[in-house]
Design an enzyme around this catalytic site. Structure first.
Site, PDB file in Angstrom:
ATOM      1  N   GLY A 131       1.373  -3.458  12.612  1.00  0.00           N
ATOM      2  CA  GLY A 131       2.057  -2.623  10.718  1.00  0.00           C
ATOM      3  C   GLY A 131       2.376  -1.687  11.957  1.00  0.00           C
ATOM      4  O   GLY A 131       3.402  -1.854  12.717  1.00  0.00           O
ATOM      5  N   ALA A 160       3.812  -1.783   1.805  1.00  0.00           N
ATOM      6  CA  ALA A 160       4.285   0.161   0.189  1.00  0.00           C
ATOM      7  C   ALA A 160       5.845  -0.138   0.087  1.00  0.00           C
ATOM      8  O   ALA A 160       6.978  -0.518   0.682  1.00  0.00           O
ATOM      9  CB  ALA A 160       4.283   0.891   1.742  1.00  0.00           C
ATOM     10  N   GLU A 174       7.463  12.061  -6.643  1.00  0.00           N
ATOM     11  CA  GLU A 174       5.974  11.405  -6.970  1.00  0.00           C
ATOM     12  C   GLU A 174       5.031  12.373  -6.880  1.00  0.00           C
ATOM     13  O   GLU A 174       4.801  13.789  -6.488  1.00  0.00           O
ATOM     14  CB  GLU A 174       5.607  10.370  -5.652  1.00  0.00           C
ATOM     15  CG  GLU A 174       6.878   9.102  -5.303  1.00  0.00           C
ATOM     16  CD  GLU A 174       5.864   7.997  -4.799  1.00  0.00           C
ATOM     17  OE1 GLU A 174       4.829   8.422  -4.164  1.00  0.00           O
ATOM     18  OE2 GLU A 174       6.133   6.899  -4.028  1.00  0.00           O
ATOM     19  N   HIS A 222      -5.967   3.200  -6.036  1.00  0.00           N
ATOM     20  CA  HIS A 222      -4.038   3.486  -6.783  1.00  0.00           C
ATOM     21  C   HIS A 222      -4.615   3.401  -8.309  1.00  0.00           C
ATOM     22  O   HIS A 222      -4.798   2.481  -8.288  1.00  0.00           O
ATOM     23  CB  HIS A 222      -2.860   2.263  -5.923  1.00  0.00           C
ATOM     24  CG  HIS A 222      -1.579   2.859  -6.374  1.00  0.00           C
ATOM     25  ND1 HIS A 222      -1.668   2.468  -8.144  1.00  0.00           N
ATOM     26  CD2 HIS A 222      -1.078   3.682  -5.728  1.00  0.00           C
ATOM     27  CE1 HIS A 222       0.139   3.213  -7.297  1.00  0.00           C
ATOM     28  NE2 HIS A 222       0.165   3.587  -6.248  1.00  0.00           N
ATOM     29  N   ARG A 275      -3.860  11.463  -7.375  1.00  0.00           N
ATOM     30  CA  ARG A 275      -4.204   9.482  -7.638  1.00  0.00           C
ATOM     31  C   ARG A 275      -4.967   9.947  -7.938  1.00  0.00           C
ATOM     32  O   ARG A 275      -6.174   8.793  -8.917  1.00  0.00           O
ATOM     33  CB  ARG A 275      -3.418   9.419  -6.839  1.00  0.00           C
ATOM     34  CG  ARG A 275      -2.275   8.474  -5.995  1.00  0.00           C
ATOM     35  CD  ARG A 275      -2.005   7.822  -4.870  1.00  0.00           C
ATOM     36  NE  ARG A 275      -0.870   7.452  -5.052  1.00  0.00           N
ATOM     37  CZ  ARG A 275      -0.416   6.835  -4.170  1.00  0.00           C
ATOM     38  NH1 ARG A 275      -1.150   6.333  -3.506  1.00  0.00           N
ATOM     39  NH2 ARG A 275       0.566   6.613  -3.859  1.00  0.00           N
ATOM     40  N   HIS A 315      -6.483   1.212  -2.322  1.00  0.00           N
ATOM     41  CA  HIS A 315      -5.306   1.697  -1.872  1.00  0.00           C
ATOM     42  C   HIS A 315      -5.354   1.550  -0.805  1.00  0.00           C
ATOM     43  O   HIS A 315      -4.322   1.379  -0.034  1.00  0.00           O
ATOM     44  CB  HIS A 315      -4.483   2.180  -2.444  1.00  0.00           C
ATOM     45  CG  HIS A 315      -3.115   2.307  -2.747  1.00  0.00           C
ATOM     46  ND1 HIS A 315      -2.018   0.858  -2.452  1.00  0.00           N
ATOM     47  CD2 HIS A 315      -2.577   3.001  -2.414  1.00  0.00           C
ATOM     48  CE1 HIS A 315      -1.259   1.364  -2.401  1.00  0.00           C
ATOM     49  NE2 HIS A 315      -1.096   2.702  -2.058  1.00  0.00           N
ATOM     50  N   ARG A 346      -5.289  11.406  -0.124  1.00  0.00           N
ATOM     51  CA  ARG A 346      -3.970  10.649   0.486  1.00  0.00           C
ATOM     52  C   ARG A 346      -3.022  11.949  -0.582  1.00  0.00           C
ATOM     53  O   ARG A 346      -2.862  11.475  -1.824  1.00  0.00           O
ATOM     54  CB  ARG A 346      -3.459   9.430   1.192  1.00  0.00           C
ATOM     55  CG  ARG A 346      -2.260   9.394   1.876  1.00  0.00           C
ATOM     56  CD  ARG A 346      -2.449   7.673   1.934  1.00  0.00           C
ATOM     57  NE  ARG A 346      -1.849   7.362   0.540  1.00  0.00           N
ATOM     58  CZ  ARG A 346      -1.157   6.189   0.280  1.00  0.00           C
ATOM     59  NH1 ARG A 346       0.244   6.970   0.599  1.00  0.00           N
ATOM     60  NH2 ARG A 346      -1.180   5.620  -0.853  1.00  0.00           N
ATOM     61  N   SER A 406       1.768   8.264   4.286  1.00  0.00           N
ATOM     62  CA  SER A 406       0.959   6.977   5.043  1.00  0.00           C
ATOM     63  C   SER A 406       1.529   6.841   5.676  1.00  0.00           C
ATOM     64  O   SER A 406       1.771   6.298   7.148  1.00  0.00           O
ATOM     65  CB  SER A 406       0.445   6.094   3.959  1.00  0.00           C
ATOM     66  OG  SER A 406       1.274   5.305   2.558  1.00  0.00           O
TER      67      SER A 406
END
Length: 508
Positions: free
Chosen positions: A15, A49, A117, A233, A279, A338, A373, A378
């Protein structure tokens, strides 16, 4: 058994963290071998993502503000030094990825377009085409890694165990490809295997991501930090699909509103910050709405409306595939596993407590996420700490020791995996309690008796054991029998066998 000696850096996982580490180690002059279980770009959460990367890039922002927001979101458990390092190196990480070809959205003057966000005090999330950041970033990084002469990438390889010498130093990995096992011995090994959302029945993660790297590290004695903290999430698209498609948080940043079945906004009933609360708060609000039969929908008809196909194409396509047109209808949503805040404890260079072993990305616990988080940190963590781990691992010299024989850990049957996933969602999900967690541990023990010490069972055991011990609620961990915050401490687990053998909740 075939044994191969590689005189360079061995990386497990491809990743963003793994490939960032690979590029960094190669730039330091070392040969790099990357093992990927799936074809590049598949089977990793980085490509999925949507929101983007958070970084203080605008004139009215500052890394100190970004670090402050990160620390606040982490509910008391963030390592402040690591958060400041992440925020300070964030702008350079974004620019580095842009230089590799990541097509971040720009305005007419060439500046990064940044969105707001939840829990951010400034708009600081850089995106690609609204909701395609992860895939676009990975395409650029994959192309760069494939073209580098010192990076070898082998796909279709599953790591079945880590190798250690008599002193406990990690010396590489036992790998399986096309049914053939082989030992790969290397001076330094970096785990970049991702999180563990696939342990849950409702998740936004690729199904291949089931905590295998975390379990492999734990089994050989690596310290695991904060294993109880799983982020759910709040707005997975609720269309009975596995994995669940994601309705990015950027939609609420643009002004989309959570409504109930009657069309009434509901988040202000749970938190004065409403739809842009952290979140964990929003996830619990939606969980309660659904549990009480009141419904939960994300209404973006007014703020996005006709612009959905161009501004949020991934969300638009996912909705249309289920017969929902988000331009004219609210999107049904539900919380889904998530992101994993826990993982293999590392320092700022990705080093673990075991010589020769490094970790980066979601499988690592750097301390930047704490109990919850901050949105879009991330991908940033993967890029920043992946590069740091690669640079540090490149400095490792070969100790010239021989690894001891290692047995491949067993696979978990699909039937047993599905049973585990449903049990985890039921009892170690958004809302937890002692009875559910204790019963879940018994189920995990029974699966282990039937199927052996599969990595998925070790990873699940880590989560559930720590969740049972943490008798309070904080961030992504909510105990309905202990709803108040009480323990401003981190959890550290060290185990040298395929089960949790020592649990300590220690002050940070």
């Amino acid at each position: 058994m075939d044994r191969k000696t590689f005189e360079g850096v061995l990386i497990v996982g491809a990743g963003l963290a793994g490939l960032s580490a690979a590029l960094s180690a190669a730039e330091a002059g070392r040969k790099v071998l990357v093992l990927s279980a799936a074809p590049l770009g598949e089977g990793c959460s980085s490509s999925w993502a949507q929101g983007g990367m958070a970084a203080a890039l605008s004139s009215d922002d500052d890394p100190a503000l970004h670090a402050k927001d990160t620390i606040a979101a982490g509910a008391g458990l963030v390592d402040a030094m690591m958060a400041k390092l992440l925020a300070a190196e964030g702008p350079a990480a974004v620019r580095r990825l842009a230089a590799l070809g990541a097509p971040f959205d720009r305005d007419g003057e060439g500046r990064f377009v940044q969105s707001l966000e939840a829990a951010h005090s400034r708009p600081r999330v850089v995106r690609v085409g609204g909701d395609g950041a992860g895939r676009a970033i990975m395409l650029a990084v994959i192309a760069t890694a494939r073209a580098h002469p010192d990076i070898e990438i082998v796909e279709g390889v599953e790591v079945r165990a880590l190798l250690q010498d008599a002193s406990g130093r990690v010396r590489g990995a036992l790998a399986e490809r096309a049914g053939v096992l082989s030992e790969i011995v290397a001076p330094a090994t970096i785990l970049a295997t991702g999180g563990l959302g696939g342990l849950y029945a409702v998740t936004t993660n690729p199904p291949e991501v089931r905590g295998q790297g975390i379990a492999l590290a734990s089994i050989v004695g690596a310290t695991i930090g904060d294993p109880e903290f799983v982020q759910f999430h709040p707005t997975a698209i609720d269309i009975a699909r596995d994995p669940a498609p994601l309705a990015t948080e950027a939609l609420r940043g643009e002004g989309a509103v959570l409504i109930d079945s009657a069309g009434e906004p509901f988040m202000n009933r749970y938190d004065p910050r409403g739809d842009l609360a952290p979140r964990d708060v929003v996830a619990r609000g939606i969980h309660r709405q659904l549990a009480e039969g009141q419904g939960a929908f994300l209404d973006a008809r007014k703020v996005i409306g006709a612009h959905f196909p161009t501004e949020f194409p991934a969300v638009f396509a996912a909705c249309l595939s289920a017969g929902i047109d988000p331009r004219v209808s609210p999107i049904p949503v539900a919380p889904a596993a998530h992101y994993y805040m826990g993982g293999i404890v590392t320092d700022a260079q990705g080093r673990t407590n075991l010589p020769g072993l490094y970790a980066a990305g979601e499988c690592a616990s750097t301390g930047v996420h704490g109990a919850n988080r901050l949105a879009s940190n991330s991908l940033l963590e993967a890029a920043v700490f992946g590069a740091r781990a690669g640079a540090a691992a490149a400095d490792e010299t070969d100790p010239k020791t021989s690894p001891l024989n290692a047995d491949a850990l067993p696979h978990l049957s699909n039937e047993a995996l599905q049973a585990l996933r449903h049990a985890m969602s039921r009892d170690a999900g958004v809302v937890r309690n002692e009875a559910g967690l204790a019963g879940l541990l018994a189920e995990i023990d029974n699966l282990r008796r039937l199927h052996g010490h599969a990595p998925e069972l070790t990873a699940a055991d880590l989560i559930v054991s720590a969740a049972l011990e943490r008798r309070e609620s904080r961030g992504g961990h909510f105990r309905e029998d202990y709803p108040d915050a009480a323990l401003v401490v981190r959890t550290f687990v060290t185990s040298a066998r395929p089960a949790v053998s020592a649990l300590s909740i220690a002050a940070e």
